[in-house]
Every structure is written in C-alpha cells, then in structure tokens.
Design a protein around this motif. Sequence first.
Motif, PDB file in Angstrom:
ATOM      1  N   PHE A   1       0.707  -1.285  -0.109  1.00 47.09           N
ATOM      2  CA  PHE A   1       0.147   0.024  -0.030  1.00 47.09           C
ATOM      3  C   PHE A   1       0.793   1.290   0.024  1.00 47.09           C
ATOM      4  CE2 PHE A   1      -2.738   3.390   1.966  1.00 47.09           C
ATOM      5  CZ  PHE A   1      -3.402   3.620   1.172  1.00 47.09           C
ATOM      6  N   PRO A   2       1.838   1.353   0.873  1.00 47.68           N
ATOM      7  CA  PRO A   2       2.688   2.525   0.716  1.00 47.68           C
ATOM      8  C   PRO A   2       3.306   2.957  -0.692  1.00 47.68           C
ATOM      9  CG  PRO A   2       3.177   1.368   2.889  1.00 47.68           C
ATOM     10  CD  PRO A   2       2.292   0.506   1.855  1.00 47.68           C
ATOM     11  N   VAL A   3       3.558   1.820  -1.109  1.00 48.41           N
ATOM     12  CA  VAL A   3       3.884   2.058  -2.695  1.00 48.41           C
ATOM     13  C   VAL A   3       3.061   2.475  -3.432  1.00 48.41           C
ATOM     14  CG1 VAL A   3       5.093   0.854  -4.683  1.00 48.41           C
ATOM     15  CG2 VAL A   3       5.927   0.269  -2.463  1.00 48.41           C
ATOM     16  N   LEU A   4       1.772   1.867  -3.527  1.00 49.58           N
ATOM     17  CA  LEU A   4       0.792   2.052  -4.253  1.00 49.58           C
ATOM     18  C   LEU A   4       0.218   3.753  -4.167  1.00 49.58           C
ATOM     19  CD1 LEU A   4      -1.731  -0.826  -4.184  1.00 49.58           C
ATOM     20  CD2 LEU A   4      -0.135   0.046  -6.177  1.00 49.58           C
ATOM     21  N   LYS A   5       0.356   3.940  -2.799  1.00 43.86           N
ATOM     22  CA  LYS A   5      -0.150   5.483  -2.231  1.00 43.86           C
ATOM     23  C   LYS A   5       0.770   6.370  -3.179  1.00 43.86           C
ATOM     24  CE  LYS A   5      -1.453   8.113   1.601  1.00 43.86           C
ATOM     25  NZ  LYS A   5      -1.537   8.090   3.198  1.00 43.86           N
ATOM     26  N   SER A   6       2.138   6.269  -3.009  1.00 47.82           N
ATOM     27  CA  SER A   6       3.230   7.121  -3.845  1.00 47.82           C
ATOM     28  C   SER A   6       2.870   7.168  -5.323  1.00 47.82           C
ATOM     29  CB  SER A   6       4.599   6.503  -3.629  1.00 47.82           C
ATOM     30  OG  SER A   6       4.764   6.569  -2.048  1.00 47.82           O
ATOM     31  N   MET A   7       2.563   5.707  -5.939  1.00 47.90           N
ATOM     32  CA  MET A   7       2.147   5.900  -7.164  1.00 47.90           C
ATOM     33  C   MET A   7       1.031   6.791  -7.479  1.00 47.90           C
ATOM     34  SD  MET A   7       2.961   2.081  -8.682  1.00 47.90           S
ATOM     35  CE  MET A   7       4.249   1.145  -8.320  1.00 47.90           C
ATOM     36  N   PHE A   8      -0.028   6.589  -6.668  1.00 46.25           N
ATOM     37  CA  PHE A   8      -1.378   7.261  -6.972  1.00 46.25           C
ATOM     38  C   PHE A   8      -1.068   8.819  -6.979  1.00 46.25           C
ATOM     39  CE2 PHE A   8      -3.838   3.569  -5.466  1.00 46.25           C
ATOM     40  CZ  PHE A   8      -4.341   3.177  -6.707  1.00 46.25           C
ATOM     41  N   THR A   9      -0.196   9.288  -5.912  1.00 41.37           N
ATOM     42  CA  THR A   9       0.151  10.664  -5.845  1.00 41.37           C
ATOM     43  C   THR A   9       0.946  11.184  -6.940  1.00 41.37           C
ATOM     44  OG1 THR A   9       0.368  10.272  -3.322  1.00 41.37           O
ATOM     45  CG2 THR A   9       1.232  12.288  -4.206  1.00 41.37           C
ATOM     46  N   ALA A  10       1.897  10.367  -7.313  1.00 41.16           N
ATOM     47  CA  ALA A  10       2.630  10.719  -8.736  1.00 41.16           C
ATOM     48  C   ALA A  10       1.769  11.010  -9.810  1.00 41.16           C
ATOM     49  CB  ALA A  10       3.903   9.603  -9.095  1.00 41.16           C
ATOM     50  N   ILE A  11       0.780   9.969  -9.963  1.00 46.13           N
ATOM     51  CA  ILE A  11      -0.226  10.080 -11.281  1.00 46.13           C
ATOM     52  C   ILE A  11      -1.425  11.096 -11.096  1.00 46.13           C
ATOM     53  CG2 ILE A  11      -1.740   8.672 -12.587  1.00 46.13           C
ATOM     54  CD1 ILE A  11      -0.348   6.225 -11.851  1.00 46.13           C
ATOM     55  N   TYR A  12      -1.785  11.216  -9.805  1.00 51.61           N
ATOM     56  CA  TYR A  12      -3.100  12.096  -9.623  1.00 51.61           C
ATOM     57  C   TYR A  12      -2.805  13.378  -8.939  1.00 51.61           C
ATOM     58  CZ  TYR A  12      -5.994   7.946 -10.141  1.00 51.61           C
ATOM     59  OH  TYR A  12      -6.584   6.849 -10.550  1.00 51.61           O
ATOM     60  N   GLY A  13      -1.581  13.312  -8.323  1.00 53.04           N
ATOM     61  CA  GLY A  13      -1.312  14.452  -7.461  1.00 53.04           C
ATOM     62  C   GLY A  13      -1.695  14.466  -6.150  1.00 53.04           C
ATOM     63  N   HIS A  14      -2.468  13.212  -5.929  1.00 47.14           N
ATOM     64  CA  HIS A  14      -2.961  12.964  -4.480  1.00 47.14           C
ATOM     65  C   HIS A  14      -3.602  11.318  -4.421  1.00 47.14           C
ATOM     66  CE1 HIS A  14      -6.906  13.235  -6.379  1.00 47.14           C
ATOM     67  NE2 HIS A  14      -7.574  12.626  -5.575  1.00 47.14           N
ATOM     68  N   CYS A  15      -3.581  10.690  -3.478  1.00 50.62           N
ATOM     69  CA  CYS A  15      -4.115   9.389  -3.324  1.00 50.62           C
ATOM     70  C   CYS A  15      -5.514   9.464  -2.860  1.00 50.62           C
ATOM     71  CB  CYS A  15      -3.098   8.611  -2.374  1.00 50.62           C
ATOM     72  SG  CYS A  15      -3.682   6.805  -2.079  1.00 50.62           S
ATOM     73  N   PRO A  16      -6.344   8.642  -3.630  1.00 53.06           N
ATOM     74  CA  PRO A  16      -7.908   8.822  -3.412  1.00 53.06           C
ATOM     75  C   PRO A  16      -8.222   7.810  -2.180  1.00 53.06           C
ATOM     76  CG  PRO A  16      -7.429   7.371  -5.284  1.00 53.06           C
ATOM     77  CD  PRO A  16      -6.033   8.196  -4.964  1.00 53.06           C
ATOM     78  N   TYR A  17      -7.309   6.946  -1.721  1.00 52.37           N
ATOM     79  CA  TYR A  17      -7.371   5.919  -0.705  1.00 52.37           C
ATOM     80  C   TYR A  17      -6.716   6.199   0.365  1.00 52.37           C
ATOM     81  CZ  TYR A  17      -9.488   3.527  -4.594  1.00 52.37           C
ATOM     82  OH  TYR A  17     -10.524   3.137  -5.514  1.00 52.37           O
ATOM     83  N   GLN A  18      -7.410   5.815   1.602  1.00 48.32           N
ATOM     84  CA  GLN A  18      -6.592   5.936   3.123  1.00 48.32           C
ATOM     85  C   GLN A  18      -6.210   4.703   3.318  1.00 48.32           C
ATOM     86  OE1 GLN A  18      -5.837   8.973   4.330  1.00 48.32           O
ATOM     87  NE2 GLN A  18      -6.760   9.962   2.464  1.00 48.32           N
ATOM     88  N   SER A  19      -6.533   3.528   2.642  1.00 52.16           N
ATOM     89  CA  SER A  19      -6.027   2.206   3.069  1.00 52.16           C
ATOM     90  C   SER A  19      -6.303   1.236   2.056  1.00 52.16           C
ATOM     91  CB  SER A  19      -6.945   1.867   4.389  1.00 52.16           C
ATOM     92  OG  SER A  19      -8.228   1.495   4.084  1.00 52.16           O
ATOM     93  N   PRO A  20      -5.514   0.029   2.104  1.00 55.65           N
ATOM     94  CA  PRO A  20      -5.703  -1.001   1.030  1.00 55.65           C
ATOM     95  C   PRO A  20      -7.282  -1.442   1.005  1.00 55.65           C
ATOM     96  CG  PRO A  20      -4.525  -1.648   2.733  1.00 55.65           C
ATOM     97  CD  PRO A  20      -4.252  -0.143   2.962  1.00 55.65           C
ATOM     98  N   THR A  21      -7.998  -1.438   2.201  1.00 54.62           N
ATOM     99  CA  THR A  21      -9.302  -1.842   2.274  1.00 54.62           C
ATOM    100  C   THR A  21     -10.185  -0.945   1.457  1.00 54.62           C
ATOM    101  OG1 THR A  21      -9.117  -3.014   4.585  1.00 54.62           O
ATOM    102  CG2 THR A  21     -11.453  -2.322   3.782  1.00 54.62           C
ATOM    103  N   ASP A  22      -9.880   0.235   1.615  1.00 57.97           N
ATOM    104  CA  ASP A  22     -10.763   1.583   0.733  1.00 57.97           C
ATOM    105  C   ASP A  22     -10.555   1.172  -0.649  1.00 57.97           C
ATOM    106  OD1 ASP A  22     -11.353   3.149   2.930  1.00 57.97           O
ATOM    107  OD2 ASP A  22      -9.769   4.396   2.631  1.00 57.97           O
ATOM    108  N   MET A  23      -9.477   0.522  -1.176  1.00 56.18           N
ATOM    109  CA  MET A  23      -9.432   0.177  -2.555  1.00 56.18           C
ATOM    110  C   MET A  23     -10.352  -0.984  -3.153  1.00 56.18           C
ATOM    111  SD  MET A  23      -5.357   0.307  -3.572  1.00 56.18           S
ATOM    112  CE  MET A  23      -4.950  -1.295  -2.594  1.00 56.18           C
ATOM    113  N   GLY A  24     -10.770  -1.590  -2.153  1.00 60.71           N
ATOM    114  CA  GLY A  24     -11.527  -2.801  -2.276  1.00 60.71           C
ATOM    115  C   GLY A  24     -13.101  -2.518  -2.768  1.00 60.71           C
ATOM    116  N   VAL A  25     -13.860  -3.263  -3.495  1.00 57.17           N
ATOM    117  CA  VAL A  25     -15.329  -2.752  -3.761  1.00 57.17           C
ATOM    118  C   VAL A  25     -16.224  -4.387  -3.351  1.00 57.17           C
ATOM    119  CG1 VAL A  25     -15.064  -1.278  -5.462  1.00 57.17           C
ATOM    120  CG2 VAL A  25     -15.160  -3.702  -6.162  1.00 57.17           C
TER     121      VAL A  25
END
Length: 493
Positions: free
Chosen positions: A258-282
């Motif tokens: 998750f910390p890696v994904l959060k950094s990726m999201f921030t690099a792509i979007y400018g921010h991370c839309p999720y606060q946790s790996p559970t948030d990513m799930g549907v």
Amino acid sequence: MKISFDNEKYLKLQSENILNRVNQFGDKLYIEFGGKLFDDYHASRVLPGFEKDTKLKMLLKIKDDVEVVIAISAKDIIKNKIRNDIGINYEGEVLRLIDAFRESSLFVGSVCVTQYQDAPTVNTFIKKLNNLGIPTYKHYVIEGYPHCIDKIISEEGFGKNEYIKTNHRIVVVTAPGPGSGKMATCLSQLYHENKNGVKAGYAKYETFPIWNLDLKDPVNLAYEAATADLNDVNMIDPYHLNAYGKMAVNYNRDVEIFPVLKSMFTAIYGHCPYQSPTDMGVNMAGFAICDKEASSLASKNEIIRRYFQAKVDLRNGKVNETTVEKIKCLMQELNITPLDRLCVTEALKKKESSQTEAMAMELNDGTIISAKTSSLLLAPAALILNALKHLAGIPDELTLIAPSIIEPISTMKTKILGNRNPRLHANEVLNALAISATTNPLADLAIKQLSSLQGSQAHSSVILSEVDSNIFKKLKVDVTTEDRAYAHRLFVK
C-alpha cells in the motif's frame, strides 16, 4: 448443505457499489479482479448459496458499461504454467476465458502480455491472438518495480508500455491465475489515461478475505488455507484502523504494497484517493451472508479438504512441509480434525473391514454410502453405483450392470489395450450403465439420479486416478484422498 449466502442480495449490492465507485472518479474505472470470475468453487463451498458464476452474473447487470482485458505474464507462457484445477495451461485458459465471456455477451477488448520477453513461445502466442482478431498489447519489465517510483512513473517506466485502447467506462482486468500482472496493468493504464486527460480510477475486487468479518472467522481462515502455499496471511489493516478507527481485514501482500501504491497514485493524480488498502476494495460479500453458523461449518469443512489436498501435493513435490503445517495450525485454531469430515471416518472404516481400498460418500441428506474395490470394479466406480442405487431406491441385491457387459470391457482393457488393472474406473462404469439403461429400467432410473450427487462429500483411501478424479469433478462431488497411491505405486495416472 444449508444455505448461508443470499446471492440475489449480493448481485444487487455489488453492481451498485461498482457503479458508485465509477462515479467517484469520473470518466473510467479500472478494476483488478482477483480470484476466478466464474467457476469459483472455493466461494461456493465456503459460502453455500454463492453460485460459482456469481461474479459473472454481477457483471452482466452492468454489461453495457463493461469491457474485459485479460493479462497474462510472458514468464507463465515460457514456463507453460498450468491451472491445476482444470488441467490446462495459461495460454489455453486465456482462450477459454474469451470464449466464456463472449458466450455471456461480455465484451473482451484485448489481451495484455505483461513482463514481455522476446521469446519464441511468447511471440507465437501473440501472433495466434492477432490471427484470431484479438488485439494484443505488450507491457515490459520495469527495473526497480514496484519501489523505484520516479522510474516507474515516467516515460522509461509505464510510458514504455503500449497503451491499451478501451471504449467502456468500466474496464475489468482479469487473468488466468495469480501473478499475471493485473495491478501493474491497471496502474500503467492510469498513467497513460492521465497523460491523455482522461479521469480514470482504480479499484480492487477480491472476494477473500472478507474485510468486514472477524480476522479469525472460519470463512477468512479458509482463504488462508486455500493460499497456504503462497504464504498469504490475513491481518488487520493498520492503515484503515489509523484512518477511521475501525477494524478491517485484509491480507499481507496488499498491506505491504500500500505505501508504494499510495506513492504511485500521488505521482499520477497529485494525491491518493485512498486512505487504506481496504478502501481500494469494492467487495460486498460480507453483507450478503445470511447464516453465519452455516458458513462457519462449510468453511471448516473446506479447511479440512485443503489439508488433504496439501498432503497429496506434498507427496507430489508441489508444496513444502510448511504448507501442510500451516493448514494444520488453522485446524488446531478452530479445534477441528480431519476425522470431522464424516466421509473420511467411513472410508477408513471400510478399508479396515474389507482389507482393500475403499471410498465413502456423504450425500446431501446426510446418508453415508461406502464401497470397496472388488474383482470387477475399483472403489470409485462401485461408490457411484451404490450412491445411485440409494438415491433411486433400488435394493442393493439388484444388479444394474450385468457381468456380461463388465467382463468384455475388462478383457479389452487387459488383453487389447495393455492395461494391468482389469477393474473398471468411474468413467467406464458410467458408460456401461448408460448402455445397460437401454434394456434395463433400473439402470435408466439410476442414471437419472446423477445430478443429485452434486454437492456430496467423498473420501478415498488412496489417491484417485486422473480419470476417476475428473468424473467426480464433473459430477460436482467434493473429493479428498489419503496421500498414498493404489498398490503403493510411485506413478499415479
């Protein structure tokens, strides 16, 4: 087996939740689909009432918005990796998936070959797909993935990958098996969509572990048993707990990445839309469980089944001792033993009393049927006949197949086809039963009971041959075996 899962409620909740997630991001949503999109027998075993093609039915509710991208790793093509539950390689599974989606009116947009290597088998597969009219894209190995964020989120990283052209709001990224690069495919697409000014999001759909059940709920522990060879461990999501003060269950790989994904999201979007790996799930499966006691019992049975399978896999060199020990620990945690599976006890009793190999089956009404190997039939064949007799109400002493039919088959096996064993396997006895049904009304009555075997539980005192195992799979009987071969042979065919 008692129903524990409201499938219709789940279909409604799940499709609504996915559409809500699309709206959260705007133009497009990439969903990484973990597990099996159909033929999800694990889910249907631990959550009775969950139909094996439930995920597919859910997508059909929103099919006008959906297209499918199938990811397959070049490494798995080169290794000729096999999907063990159905016995075909990953290349064949890709084609099988495409056929199944098309038959269900789901649009398959393309195939993505991840971690591409310039190898003959890989290039041949790509050429085959292109000749079949299936668009195919290449994604490459990125040095330092997933930790070198600056390299990954650049033209030398995701920028090198071919952009997969998609035309629908919801893009389901699935694969023939784990480790195929689904997440990397989604993230690469987010990078390219962002470059093209498209507002795209990412979500993850994994049925297990179920995030809103207890960490030690048998349903979640059954998932640990199913993935024991992958070293997956269920755990409380620390990011979710920190962000919301609420417990949620996830598994180690998602928490670690998750910390890696959060950094990726921030690099792509400018921010991370999720606060946790559970948030990513549907996943909404936890909200559709209607009988926790029934799902708990079913999950405990599944863990025992996984234990027997792990022991056979250990014998065959497919897993190590740690896998077996891990499932043993799960059983101890739930205070269950292999003998809690009723058909196991009965099969071993039958073996002891008959002094030959034996099987037992627990039918859906709780009746236990047993059988032994005889001079004419192997135990699997005899067990099926005995079970059909019981279901059809045919007395044991009445014959379904005349010896005059069985004996020529045995002779042909040994004298012409060169088999050592004259006894009939399950497929052979079913063919003989079908022939007998043309003149014997009792055989015809028995054949009509075959569908009633679905969901029954069975156990064998020896590892089943491939032909017998396949028949039980087709009859949808859940079979376990001891970890020893017939006649102590090393080779089991």
